[in-house]
Design an enzyme around this catalytic site. Structure first.
Site, PDB file in Angstrom:
ATOM      1  N   GLY A  20       2.507   3.860   3.339  1.00 13.58           N
ATOM      2  CA  GLY A  20       1.862   2.614   3.736  1.00 13.58           C
ATOM      3  C   GLY A  20       2.782   1.432   3.869  1.00 13.58           C
ATOM      4  O   GLY A  20       2.340   0.298   3.983  1.00 13.58           O
TER       5      GLY A  20
ATOM      6  N   HIS B 209      12.667  -6.646 -19.179  1.00 11.89           N
ATOM      7  CA  HIS B 209      13.427  -5.399 -19.214  1.00 11.89           C
ATOM      8  C   HIS B 209      14.526  -5.422 -18.146  1.00 11.89           C
ATOM      9  O   HIS B 209      15.699  -5.197 -18.440  1.00 11.89           O
ATOM     10  CB  HIS B 209      12.465  -4.225 -18.993  1.00 11.89           C
ATOM     11  CG  HIS B 209      13.109  -2.879 -18.989  1.00 11.89           C
ATOM     12  ND1 HIS B 209      12.952  -1.981 -20.010  1.00 11.89           N
ATOM     13  CD2 HIS B 209      13.915  -2.282 -18.090  1.00 11.89           C
ATOM     14  CE1 HIS B 209      13.625  -0.887 -19.738  1.00 11.89           C
ATOM     15  NE2 HIS B 209      14.229  -1.046 -18.567  1.00 11.89           N
ATOM     16  N   GLU B 210      14.116  -5.746 -16.923  1.00 13.82           N
ATOM     17  CA  GLU B 210      15.101  -5.773 -15.829  1.00 13.82           C
ATOM     18  C   GLU B 210      16.122  -6.875 -16.056  1.00 13.82           C
ATOM     19  O   GLU B 210      17.314  -6.695 -15.790  1.00 13.82           O
ATOM     20  CB  GLU B 210      14.407  -5.971 -14.480  1.00 13.82           C
ATOM     21  CG  GLU B 210      13.475  -4.835 -14.076  1.00 13.82           C
ATOM     22  CD  GLU B 210      14.171  -3.486 -14.027  1.00 13.82           C
ATOM     23  OE1 GLU B 210      15.369  -3.445 -13.725  1.00 13.82           O
ATOM     24  OE2 GLU B 210      13.509  -2.478 -14.318  1.00 13.82           O
TER      25      GLU B 210
ATOM     26  N   GLY C 172      10.563   5.717   2.385  1.00 14.03           N
ATOM     27  CA  GLY C 172       9.861   4.688   1.626  1.00 14.03           C
ATOM     28  C   GLY C 172       8.498   5.152   1.210  1.00 14.03           C
ATOM     29  O   GLY C 172       8.003   6.174   1.702  1.00 14.03           O
ATOM     30  N   PRO C 173       7.873   4.428   0.308  1.00 13.57           N
ATOM     31  CA  PRO C 173       6.550   4.820  -0.172  1.00 13.57           C
ATOM     32  C   PRO C 173       5.512   4.783   0.946  1.00 13.57           C
ATOM     33  O   PRO C 173       5.746   4.159   1.976  1.00 13.57           O
ATOM     34  CB  PRO C 173       6.211   3.775  -1.244  1.00 13.57           C
ATOM     35  CG  PRO C 173       7.365   2.866  -1.331  1.00 13.57           C
ATOM     36  CD  PRO C 173       8.364   3.206  -0.310  1.00 13.57           C
TER      37      PRO C 173
ATOM     38  N   LYS D 106       6.452   2.719   7.915  1.00 13.01           N
ATOM     39  CA  LYS D 106       7.457   3.559   8.560  1.00 13.01           C
ATOM     40  C   LYS D 106       6.981   4.009   9.936  1.00 13.01           C
ATOM     41  O   LYS D 106       7.699   3.886  10.928  1.00 13.01           O
ATOM     42  CB  LYS D 106       7.760   4.782   7.692  1.00 13.01           C
ATOM     43  CG  LYS D 106       8.334   4.434   6.341  1.00 13.01           C
ATOM     44  CD  LYS D 106       8.601   5.662   5.507  1.00 13.01           C
ATOM     45  CE  LYS D 106       7.344   6.423   5.147  1.00 13.01           C
ATOM     46  NZ  LYS D 106       6.425   5.674   4.295  1.00 13.01           N
ATOM     47  N   THR D 107       5.766   4.531   9.972  1.00  8.99           N
ATOM     48  CA  THR D 107       5.230   4.985  11.246  1.00  8.99           C
ATOM     49  C   THR D 107       5.102   3.807  12.200  1.00  8.99           C
ATOM     50  O   THR D 107       5.417   3.911  13.390  1.00  8.99           O
ATOM     51  CB  THR D 107       3.866   5.659  11.029  1.00  8.99           C
ATOM     52  OG1 THR D 107       4.013   6.648  10.027  1.00  8.99           O
ATOM     53  CG2 THR D 107       3.363   6.288  12.288  1.00  8.99           C
TER      54      THR D 107
HETATM   55  P1  ADP Z   1       3.725   4.737   6.511  1.00  8.68           P
HETATM   56  O1  ADP Z   1       4.933   4.074   5.962  1.00  8.68           O
HETATM   57  O2  ADP Z   1       3.025   5.512   5.467  1.00  8.68           O
HETATM   58  O3  ADP Z   1       3.997   5.503   7.760  1.00  8.68           O
HETATM   59  P2  ADP Z   1       2.198   3.125   8.284  1.00  8.68           P
HETATM   60  O4  ADP Z   1       3.290   2.739   9.188  1.00  8.68           O
HETATM   61  O5  ADP Z   1       1.309   4.200   8.780  1.00  8.68           O
HETATM   62  O6  ADP Z   1       2.760   3.526   6.870  1.00  8.68           O
HETATM   63  O7  ADP Z   1       1.365   1.844   7.910  1.00  8.68           O
HETATM   64  C1  ADP Z   1      -0.024   1.856   7.862  1.00  8.68           C
HETATM   65  C2  ADP Z   1      -0.586   0.529   8.276  1.00  8.68           C
HETATM   66  O8  ADP Z   1      -0.241  -0.484   7.359  1.00  8.68           O
HETATM   67  C3  ADP Z   1      -0.041   0.044   9.590  1.00  8.68           C
HETATM   68  O9  ADP Z   1      -0.787   0.550  10.652  1.00  8.68           O
HETATM   69  C4  ADP Z   1      -0.168  -1.464   9.481  1.00  8.68           C
HETATM   70  O10 ADP Z   1      -1.445  -1.879   9.831  1.00  8.68           O
HETATM   71  C5  ADP Z   1       0.027  -1.700   8.013  1.00  8.68           C
HETATM   72  N1  ADP Z   1       1.398  -2.100   7.710  1.00  8.68           N
HETATM   73  C6  ADP Z   1       2.258  -1.432   6.914  1.00  8.68           C
HETATM   74  N2  ADP Z   1       3.434  -2.064   6.822  1.00  8.68           N
HETATM   75  C7  ADP Z   1       3.337  -3.157   7.596  1.00  8.68           C
HETATM   76  C8  ADP Z   1       4.236  -4.205   7.929  1.00  8.68           C
HETATM   77  N3  ADP Z   1       5.470  -4.269   7.442  1.00  8.68           N
HETATM   78  N4  ADP Z   1       3.790  -5.177   8.769  1.00  8.68           N
HETATM   79  C9  ADP Z   1       2.553  -5.114   9.268  1.00  8.68           C
HETATM   80  N5  ADP Z   1       1.673  -4.161   9.001  1.00  8.68           N
HETATM   81  C10 ADP Z   1       2.031  -3.182   8.170  1.00  8.68           C
HETATM   82 ZN    ZN Z   2      15.555   0.064 -17.594  1.00  7.49          ZN
HETATM   83 MG    MG Z   3       3.443   7.383   8.221  1.00  8.15          MG
END
Ligand code: ADP
Ligand code: ZN
Ligand code: MG
Length: 656
Positions: A237, A457-458, A234-235, A240-241
């Site tokens: 932020g 468009h969509e 996924g993009p 994922k982490t």
């Molecule tokens: P990446 O997908 O790049 O690994 P991170 O997991 O590091 O993103 O997300 C960074 C920060 O954004 C997290 O520490 C959190 O504070 C916030 N965040 C991102 N997604 C969520 C979510 N679904 N719910 C709550 N906080 C989120």
């Molecule tokens: Zn299109």
């Molecule tokens: Mg990450």
């Protein structure tokens, strides 16, 4: 391996090895200079030596390695030349006083003998042949010392590089993995699923994986295989982490966490050995989870051109990872979880069955998702009564979870700057403005007008595909930007081995539906249809030149399944045929476009309704289309989408 090479957060601080290097260096320098001080002798030439001998001032001559002569004076000589030096009991200087560099040994011996015979001194001096007297020292000084210094320097350098992740950074640990281990005894991450807003589907899958580890027999009983690897895609932020960390908190199994870049070091073979070490550690702790964050650091597609050299170290690290993932059995109780925002550049071998065969998509949050993320991050904020989460979620299209977390923090800081007691709506709006300012540079923000165009468009794709019998039924449409694309529609491809001309054509019409909707509604077209046009052109070209579906060209295929012909240079058809091909391809695409225009013109109400729903909700599903247009008459099996196991295909639309 012992487990002490795994850094335990909060564990005892290691002895600082830096001091050993310092002490070692000091000692070596000491030895070096002490060795120097020992013999501050003056070099003499043959004439001076002859003079010394003639005067009877020499007590002995040591021949060192047949290269140097060390000359010791007797009491007489010392008194004359080195009055401060005392002779020993035998009347000889304790240290050599002069050295003489020997050219030809025979001549030297001859000369010494002859001079003494001629001058008839009382105590003739004979030459002592001292072999290798200072051989050890010489070796140490000339060879060993630079070597040792080099090693020390290297260790210091490596320590510097390994800093930040490891206490010791000892040279012997360089091949050890730097994974952090979280288990029962140390649970430093107190992130749980509650802290991850939205991402419900991803959570369900993750919970299932934890369940795999805890009750493997439940799944393997029937012969099923437990996935070895799960990739979070996924993009940036989107959490994922965060999601992976929450697994560490929830799973109650040991959790190894490492970042892809931790494998990479400038020394060859280190990455591979770290991978090996990591998997060895993990196998001993099974059942457990290995989490590799930002796996693209090592998982990048390997270079196709071996001459290119590329990054051998990274490739061997990747190869080792592949080998390890093949090596452990499906039931060994180790599951590898990895995260990346660049799934497109990953090596295909990684995604192969038996490795990362499961992928969990973590998308940018939609309206509801954003509201939930706001809720999570507002938990610890002191809010004023006028803060409305729904409203804020509406104000933040295209924001990722990280952006929203940032908004909340920024708002709190702004309120604090104004010495307020609570954070108000205006603080949030200011924070959003501020963050949009930062995002705009990244080309991520959509204006209201653009949003409308994207929605139509969509909706155009969705409407045409819904109303065409052979187009793929639609599962979901969204105008939440995903990566570079502005919107996307998911279709459920039917399983079919043979595609008819009709089916291909209907798909082309649906693909042109996006641009056609822009034309119908706004009277102007945009660049937003780039990937649509690319797809449609390729499709039409394939129909004409590969599949023999065009009347003019007939039943010919210029496809080369051997892949050996280089059609880029030589075309297998004549110039005249080339012209016909161009003309037929263009005709086909234009026909599809006009059919799309016709459909949309006659269903403008439905199209507008759909687009408005999209603008409001950002995501719509097949059911919503059914409400607007009614059931597709040719779909007898209405719940077929749910029943089928096909992966929905996605269609992205690139902006500019
Ligand atoms: P990446 O997908 O790049 O690994 P991170 O997991 O590091 O993103 O997300 C960074 C920060 O954004 C997290 O520490 C959190 O504070 C916030 N965040 C991102 N997604 C969520 C979510 N679904 N719910 C709550 N906080 C989120
Ligand atoms: Zn299109
Ligand atoms: Mg990450």
């Amino acid at each position: 391996m012992e487990e002490n090479n795994i850094k335990k957060p909060g564990g005892k601080k290691r002895f600082n090895f830096y001091w050993i290097y310092v002490i070692l260096t000091v000692i070596l320098f000491g030895v070096y200079f002490a060795g120097r001080d020992e013999a501050p002798q003056e070099e003499v030439d043959l004439g001076q030596l002859i003079e010394l001998l003639q005067q009877g001032e020499v007590s002995k001559i040591d021949l060192i390695n047949k290269e140097n002569a060390e000359i010791y004076l007797n009491e007489k000589g010392l008194a004359k030349r080195f009055p401060e030096v005392k002779a020993d009991r035998k009347g000889t200087s304790p240290t050599p006083n002069y050295t003489y560099r020997i050219g030809s040994l025979e001549r030297f011996e001859e000369t010494v003998e002859r001079v003494q015979q001629e001058s008839e001194v009382a105590h003739p001096v004979y030459i002592n042949n001292v072999q290798h007297k200072s051989w050890g020292w010489e070796l140490l000084l000339n060879l060993l010392l630079p070597l040792i210094l080099l090693v020390v320097f290297w260790m210091v350098l490596m320590r510097g590089m390994g800093r930040g992740n490891m206490g010791g950074g000892q040279i012997f640990n360089i091949g050890k993995s730097k994974a952090q281990l979280f288990d029962k005894d140390n649970v430093p991450v107190n992130v749980t699923f509650k802290d991850v807003a939205g991402l419900e589907e991803a959570k369900v899958e993750i919970i299932e994986i934890v369940d795999f580890l805890k009750n493997p027999t439940k799944y393997t009983r029937l012969g099923g295989k437990i996935p070895k690897g799960v990739l979070l895609v996924g993009p940036p932020g989107t959490g994922k982490t965060l999601l992976a960390k929450s697994v560490a908190g929830e799973a109650n199994v040991p959790f190894f966490s490492i970042s892809g870049s931790d494998f990479v070091e400038m020394f060859v073979g280190v990455g591979a050995s770290r991978v090996r070490d990591l998997f060895n550690n993990a196998k001993q702790k099974a059942p457990c989870i290995i989490f590799i964050d930002e796996i693209d650091a090592i998982g990048r597609a390997r270079g196709k051109n071996p001459m290119n050299g590329g990054n051998d170290e990274r490739e061997s690290t990747l190869n080792q990872l592949l080998t390890e993932m093949d090596g452990f059995g499906t039931n060994s109780g180790v599951i590898v979880l990895a995260a990346t925002n660049r799934a497109d550049i990953l090596d295909k071998a990684l995604m192969r069955a038996g490795r990362f065969d499961r992928q969990i998509y973590v998308e940018l949050p939609d309206l509801i998702g954003r509201k939930e993320i706001f809720e999570v991050h507002m938990r610890n904020l002191k809010l004023a009564a006028d803060v409305d989460r729904d409203f804020l979620a509406k104000q933040t299209p295209g924001f990722s979870g990280a952006d929203i977390a940032n908004v909340c923090n920024e708002a709190a800081l702004m309120a604090a700057r104004k010495s307020k007691d609570e954070i108000g709506k205006q603080d949030f709006l200011d924070a959003i403005d501020r963050i949009i300012g930062g995002l705009e540079k990244k080309n991520k923000i959509i204006t209201a007008d653009e949003k409308k165009v994207i929605a139509f468009h969509e909706a155009g794709h969705a409407t045409t595909s819904w109303l065409l019998q052979y187009a793929h039924p639609l599962v979901k449409v969204t105008i939440v930007p995903r990566g570079k694309s502005l919107g996307a529609a998911w279709y459920l491809p039917e399983e079919r081995q043979i595609t008819t001309k009709e089916q291909l054509y209907h798909e082309m019409v649906a693909t042109m539906g996006g641009r056609a909707a822009e034309q119908v509604v706004f009277g102007q077209i945009s660049t937003g249809a780039l990937s649509d046009l690319e797809k449609v052109t390729k499709q039409a070209f394939a129909m004409v030149t590969y599949y023999g579906l065009d009347e003019e060209i007939g039943n010919l295929s210029y496809y080369d399944s051997t892949g050996q012909q280089d059609y880029a240079l030589t075309k297998p058809y004549s110039e005249k045929t080339a012209e016909v091909i161009d003309q037929q391809v263009s005709k086909l695409v234009e026909k599809a476009y006009h059919e799309a225009l016709d459909i949309l013109n006659s269903h403008r109400d439905g199209l507008t309704q759909l687009a408005n729903q999209l603008i409001e909700k950002e995501v719509i599903f097949g059911e919503d289309l059914e409400h607007i247009f009614g059931k597709r008459p040719w779909d007898q099996d209405t719940n077929q989408p749910e029943a089928s196991n096909n992966e929905p295909t996605t269609e992205n639309h690139e902006g500019q």
